[in-house]
Design a protein around this motif. Structure first.
Motif, PDB file in Angstrom:
ATOM      1  N   ARG A  51       0.823  -1.112   0.050  1.00 38.37           N
ATOM      2  CA  ARG A  51      -0.052  -0.190   0.081  1.00 38.37           C
ATOM      3  C   ARG A  51       0.902   1.305   0.077  1.00 38.37           C
ATOM      4  O   ARG A  51       1.688   1.339   0.788  1.00 38.37           O
ATOM      5  N   TYR A  52       0.656   1.952  -0.995  1.00 38.48           N
ATOM      6  CA  TYR A  52       1.111   3.628  -0.977  1.00 38.48           C
ATOM      7  C   TYR A  52       0.148   4.544  -0.854  1.00 38.48           C
ATOM      8  O   TYR A  52      -0.869   4.210  -1.418  1.00 38.48           O
ATOM      9  N   VAL A  53       0.264   5.322  -0.147  1.00 43.31           N
ATOM     10  CA  VAL A  53      -0.433   6.480   0.071  1.00 43.31           C
ATOM     11  C   VAL A  53      -0.147   7.806  -0.140  1.00 43.31           C
ATOM     12  O   VAL A  53       1.052   7.917  -0.297  1.00 43.31           O
ATOM     13  N   GLY A  54      -1.100   8.844  -0.309  1.00 40.81           N
ATOM     14  CA  GLY A  54      -0.480  10.002  -0.470  1.00 40.81           C
ATOM     15  C   GLY A  54      -1.711  11.427  -0.334  1.00 40.81           C
ATOM     16  O   GLY A  54      -2.812  10.784  -0.322  1.00 40.81           O
ATOM     17  N   ASN A  55      -1.135  12.461  -0.347  1.00 41.78           N
ATOM     18  CA  ASN A  55      -2.180  13.724  -0.549  1.00 41.78           C
ATOM     19  C   ASN A  55      -2.214  14.596  -1.636  1.00 41.78           C
ATOM     20  O   ASN A  55      -1.876  15.504  -1.587  1.00 41.78           O
ATOM     21  N   SER A  56      -2.463  13.569  -2.716  1.00 36.73           N
ATOM     22  CA  SER A  56      -2.496  14.365  -3.997  1.00 36.73           C
ATOM     23  C   SER A  56      -3.338  15.813  -3.908  1.00 36.73           C
ATOM     24  O   SER A  56      -3.293  16.694  -4.900  1.00 36.73           O
ATOM     25  N   ALA A  57      -4.595  15.516  -3.289  1.00 43.23           N
ATOM     26  CA  ALA A  57      -5.619  16.405  -3.409  1.00 43.23           C
ATOM     27  C   ALA A  57      -5.105  17.680  -2.473  1.00 43.23           C
ATOM     28  O   ALA A  57      -5.916  18.615  -2.307  1.00 43.23           O
ATOM     29  N   GLN A  58      -4.178  17.533  -1.851  1.00 40.13           N
ATOM     30  CA  GLN A  58      -4.007  18.559  -0.837  1.00 40.13           C
ATOM     31  C   GLN A  58      -4.945  18.926   0.173  1.00 40.13           C
ATOM     32  O   GLN A  58      -5.366  19.985   0.599  1.00 40.13           O
TER      33      GLN A  58
ATOM     34  N   ASN B 136      -0.734 -16.187   7.241  1.00 34.27           N
ATOM     35  CA  ASN B 136      -0.729 -14.834   7.972  1.00 34.27           C
ATOM     36  C   ASN B 136      -0.347 -13.629   6.958  1.00 34.27           C
ATOM     37  O   ASN B 136       0.101 -14.058   5.775  1.00 34.27           O
ATOM     38  N   LEU B 137      -0.355 -12.368   7.111  1.00 32.81           N
ATOM     39  CA  LEU B 137      -0.282 -11.526   6.208  1.00 32.81           C
ATOM     40  C   LEU B 137       1.333 -11.026   6.500  1.00 32.81           C
ATOM     41  O   LEU B 137       1.998 -10.749   7.425  1.00 32.81           O
ATOM     42  N   SER B 138       1.687 -10.708   5.274  1.00 35.27           N
ATOM     43  CA  SER B 138       3.371  -9.883   5.173  1.00 35.27           C
ATOM     44  C   SER B 138       2.916  -8.609   4.394  1.00 35.27           C
ATOM     45  O   SER B 138       2.754  -8.691   3.068  1.00 35.27           O
ATOM     46  N   PHE B 139       2.873  -7.756   5.058  1.00 39.74           N
ATOM     47  CA  PHE B 139       2.683  -6.279   4.226  1.00 39.74           C
ATOM     48  C   PHE B 139       3.974  -5.862   3.868  1.00 39.74           C
ATOM     49  O   PHE B 139       4.465  -4.729   4.839  1.00 39.74           O
ATOM     50  N   ASP B 140       4.485  -6.298   2.899  1.00 38.08           N
ATOM     51  CA  ASP B 140       5.933  -6.170   2.647  1.00 38.08           C
ATOM     52  C   ASP B 140       6.566  -5.084   1.676  1.00 38.08           C
ATOM     53  O   ASP B 140       7.515  -4.718   1.365  1.00 38.08           O
ATOM     54  N   GLU B 141       5.392  -4.309   1.403  1.00 39.24           N
ATOM     55  CA  GLU B 141       5.521  -2.843   0.885  1.00 39.24           C
ATOM     56  C   GLU B 141       4.785  -1.793   1.722  1.00 39.24           C
ATOM     57  O   GLU B 141       3.420  -1.935   1.339  1.00 39.24           O
ATOM     58  N   TRP B 142       5.068  -0.576   2.207  1.00 41.69           N
ATOM     59  CA  TRP B 142       4.029   0.425   2.559  1.00 41.69           C
ATOM     60  C   TRP B 142       4.860   1.452   2.727  1.00 41.69           C
ATOM     61  O   TRP B 142       6.241   1.577   3.053  1.00 41.69           O
ATOM     62  N   ASN B 143       4.290   2.442   2.676  1.00 36.37           N
ATOM     63  CA  ASN B 143       4.749   3.865   2.679  1.00 36.37           C
ATOM     64  C   ASN B 143       3.976   5.165   2.214  1.00 36.37           C
ATOM     65  O   ASN B 143       2.684   4.991   1.442  1.00 36.37           O
ATOM     66  N   VAL B 144       4.228   6.299   2.317  1.00 37.85           N
ATOM     67  CA  VAL B 144       3.713   7.452   1.552  1.00 37.85           C
ATOM     68  C   VAL B 144       4.562   7.529   0.319  1.00 37.85           C
ATOM     69  O   VAL B 144       5.532   7.422   0.221  1.00 37.85           O
ATOM     70  N   TRP B 145       3.732   7.563  -0.848  1.00 39.16           N
ATOM     71  CA  TRP B 145       4.531   7.814  -2.089  1.00 39.16           C
ATOM     72  C   TRP B 145       3.415   8.479  -3.244  1.00 39.16           C
ATOM     73  O   TRP B 145       2.547   7.703  -3.714  1.00 39.16           O
ATOM     74  N   TYR B 146       3.648   9.600  -3.398  1.00 37.79           N
ATOM     75  CA  TYR B 146       2.538  10.165  -4.446  1.00 37.79           C
ATOM     76  C   TYR B 146       3.330  11.409  -5.270  1.00 37.79           C
ATOM     77  O   TYR B 146       3.015  11.828  -6.195  1.00 37.79           O
ATOM     78  N   ARG B 147       4.609  12.048  -4.704  1.00 39.22           N
ATOM     79  CA  ARG B 147       5.046  13.182  -5.276  1.00 39.22           C
ATOM     80  C   ARG B 147       6.132  12.801  -6.205  1.00 39.22           C
ATOM     81  O   ARG B 147       5.709  13.015  -7.512  1.00 39.22           O
TER      82      ARG B 147
ATOM     83  N   VAL C  98      10.361  13.743  -0.818  1.00 35.42           N
ATOM     84  CA  VAL C  98      10.734  14.414   0.323  1.00 35.42           C
ATOM     85  C   VAL C  98       9.425  14.509   1.167  1.00 35.42           C
ATOM     86  O   VAL C  98       8.277  14.764   1.010  1.00 35.42           O
ATOM     87  N   TYR C  99       9.726  13.941   2.457  1.00 33.72           N
ATOM     88  CA  TYR C  99       8.553  13.719   3.449  1.00 33.72           C
ATOM     89  C   TYR C  99       8.500  15.041   4.396  1.00 33.72           C
ATOM     90  O   TYR C  99       9.463  15.985   4.593  1.00 33.72           O
ATOM     91  N   ASN C 100       7.032  15.245   4.742  1.00 37.57           N
ATOM     92  CA  ASN C 100       6.774  16.158   5.665  1.00 37.57           C
ATOM     93  C   ASN C 100       6.204  15.955   7.165  1.00 37.57           C
ATOM     94  O   ASN C 100       5.974  14.703   7.296  1.00 37.57           O
TER      95      ASN C 100
ATOM     96  N   ALA D  93       6.168  -6.853   8.081  1.00 38.99           N
ATOM     97  CA  ALA D  93       5.779  -5.827   7.283  1.00 38.99           C
ATOM     98  C   ALA D  93       7.060  -4.853   7.260  1.00 38.99           C
ATOM     99  O   ALA D  93       8.005  -4.539   8.069  1.00 38.99           O
ATOM    100  N   ASN D  94       7.179  -4.350   5.762  1.00 40.47           N
ATOM    101  CA  ASN D  94       8.452  -3.529   5.443  1.00 40.47           C
ATOM    102  C   ASN D  94       8.134  -2.233   4.779  1.00 40.47           C
ATOM    103  O   ASN D  94       7.466  -2.074   3.730  1.00 40.47           O
ATOM    104  N   ILE D  95       8.561  -1.351   5.502  1.00 41.33           N
ATOM    105  CA  ILE D  95       8.428   0.170   4.876  1.00 41.33           C
ATOM    106  C   ILE D  95       9.315   0.149   3.840  1.00 41.33           C
ATOM    107  O   ILE D  95      10.588  -0.386   3.268  1.00 41.33           O
ATOM    108  N   ALA D  96       8.814   0.601   2.432  1.00 46.35           N
ATOM    109  CA  ALA D  96       9.461   0.927   1.140  1.00 46.35           C
ATOM    110  C   ALA D  96       9.855   2.149   1.085  1.00 46.35           C
ATOM    111  O   ALA D  96       8.774   2.975   0.763  1.00 46.35           O
TER     112      ALA D  96
END
Ligand code: AHR
Length: 499
Positions: free
Chosen positions: A243-250, A287-298, A319-321, A345-348
């Protein structure tokens, strides 16, 4: 003022927190390996060419399982290119990231680095262009005792003892149309089962992760998982989700409710696992392996995957805020709340590529999201407790209704850690932590990341705009802890606790 009470009870446990949910991910992508962990020419390089400044920073994040070598990269990777004398290793075109791969860094360099860092290696085999036999050969190279071809090859490369790698992923994001070698679920399931059986025949002690859905937006979401699991439920130990998430809508308020959808995604995959287990009358629990997750949209424009044929091109250098700090903390809270099913779970990823650390020449920059990861990792041991939240909610247009304070709790003997995110960008929240039959005695330590500007970010010029600070605002009375969470804040606290 808003008031929230977190009700905990030592008897209401979820499960032990698996330390592997604090994993990372190192892919041959952009400047993650070259100019990230490995740079023989750097002033900080150790005898094997790894950057000690990067390693020192990463150590603070206490990563456990480290996934390698990809990612999309692995679906075109031949592991044989990355072993043996470096001068003989071929330069290859990496089609996933349109880059040139020198193969200077490969299996043994990764294992040397993992040993230095105390990481548990988590290898992904190539099920894009690769075959089940190649995956099995790599396993023999890594885990075989001397006396057979691939194990002897490893010995001839200077590694007499087997690497004994236990955790293996059966490909990467094979449901994604962008993936090299992407096929429909049924074809992947056949490929993955053949590979799984060969690998377990060679080394029954390995644990295998099958590819599940990599994004809720894909049309095959959860149908892929059902089909794949129906075929090979008994051959694997974990199913992946990404899962990658972001705030494209600001829209900060909406973005900060995203944790609700992370819970939902986990729950949906658990439901599919349970469904398949029921249909199969299986006692086994995948069981679950959440093996990529982070904020990624810019760093995700039309050309984000185009390295233009270069070696180590700068790709995905997000660049993170400050608001991303709160979202990263929500991912971690969700994993802790699902300790009974999310075991890995692995942060990507870990450096330069969508990462908490950036490098520029011989400099290292600590990004904002570094701090919540460190604050959680320092307090991760123990049993996850159910948290019943009593207090105001936020109604987000994208993610529905969720508590204003997102939280999780870990009990470890006489220490109780609580993690709380105030999602409200404008208002404080009075917080009370009531530990049921137990007593909070005193505050052992507490940290906060907060600020007034959700877009505040660190830079090489101003590296300390968003950092963690000690937090001394808790009061403990009659076994209950209270404080005020500022708007836009993440607090991690450890209490002395008596049952
Ligand atoms: O982490 C970056 C990329 O995101 C990975 O290579 C891929 O698996 C995912 O799509």
């Amino acid at each position: 003022m808003n008031k929230t009470t977190l009700h905990l009870h030592p008897a209401f446990t979820i499960d032990e927190v698996d330390p592997r949910i604090f994993g990372g991910f190192l892919e041959h992508l952009g400047r993650a390996v070259y100019e990230g962990v490995y740079q023989p020419g750097s002033a900080h390089a150790d005898e094997s060419g790894c950057r000690t400044d990067v390693m020192d920073a990463l150590r603070q994040l206490k990563f456990t399982a480290m996934r390698y070598p990809g990612g999309n990269f692995v679906s075109g990777y031949d592991w044989m290119d990355g072993v043996g004398p470096k001068e003989n290793r071929p330069r290859k075109v990496d089609l996933a990231w349109q880059s040139l791969e020198t193969n200077e860094f490969g299996t043994n360099e990764f294992m040397d680095l993992s040993r230095k860092m105390g990481w548990t290696p988590m290898m992904a085999v190539n099920l894009g262009t690769g075959t089940p036999a190649e995956a099995r050969n790599w396993l023999e190279y890594c885990n075989g005792n001397a006396g057979s071809y691939y194990a002897d090859l490893r010995v001839s490369h200077g590694y007499a003892a087997p690497h004994d790698i236990k955790l293996w992923c059966l490909g990467n994001e094979m449901d994604g149309p962008w993936q090299i070698g992407h096929v429909p679920a049924q074809d992947y399931a056949i490929r993955a089962q053949q590979t799984a059986r060969l690998m377990k025949m060679f080394d029954p002690s390995v644990e295998l992760v099958v590819c599940g859905s990599c994004a809720p937006e894909l049309g095959t979401y959860m149908q892929w998982d059902r089909q794949v699991l129906e075929y090979l439920y008994n051959d694997v130990d974990y199913i992946s989700l990404h899962r990658y998430v972001g705030n494209s809508a600001q829209d900060t308020e909406d973005y900060l409710a995203v944790g609700a959808s992370i819970d939902k995604q986990i729950q949906e995959q658990v439901n599919v696992c349970r469904y398949v287990a029921s249909v199969k009358r299986s006692k086994k629990k995948v069981n679950l392996s959440f093996d990529e997750w982070n904020v990624w949209y810019r760093a995700r424009d039309g050309e984000f995957a185009d390295g233009k044929g270069k070696i180590a091109p700068p790709l995905l250098e997000e660049v993170y805020n400050l608001e991303d700090v709160l979202v990263v903390a929500q991912f971690l809270n969700s994993f802790i709340r699902h300790a009974d099913t999310v075991k890995i779970a692995n942060i990507a990823q870990i450096v330069n590529v969508i990462a908490p650390i950036l490098t520029r020449g011989d400099e290292v920059l600590i990004q904002s999201i570094f701090y919540p990861i460190a604050m959680f990792a320092e307090r991760r041991d123990g049993t996850s407790l159910r948290v019943a939240t009593e207090g105001p909610v936020v109604n987000s247009k994208s993610y529905g209704t969720t508590a204003m304070v997102d939280s999780s709790a870990i009990l470890n003997g006489n220490s109780l850690s609580v993690f709380a995110v105030n999602r409200n960008p404008n208002e404080s929240v009075e917080l009370a932590i009531r530990p049921g039959s137990g007593q909070i005695l005193s505050v052992r330590n507490a940290d906060i990341v907060t600020g007034t500007d959700p877009n505040a970010a660190n830079s090489y010029e101003n590296p300390n705009v968003v950092t963690r600070q000690p937090f001394d605002q808790f009061t403990v009375t009659n076994g209950i802890a209270t404080t005020v969470l500022p708007p836009l804040s993440v607090v991690a606290v450890t209490f002395d606790y008596a049952a």
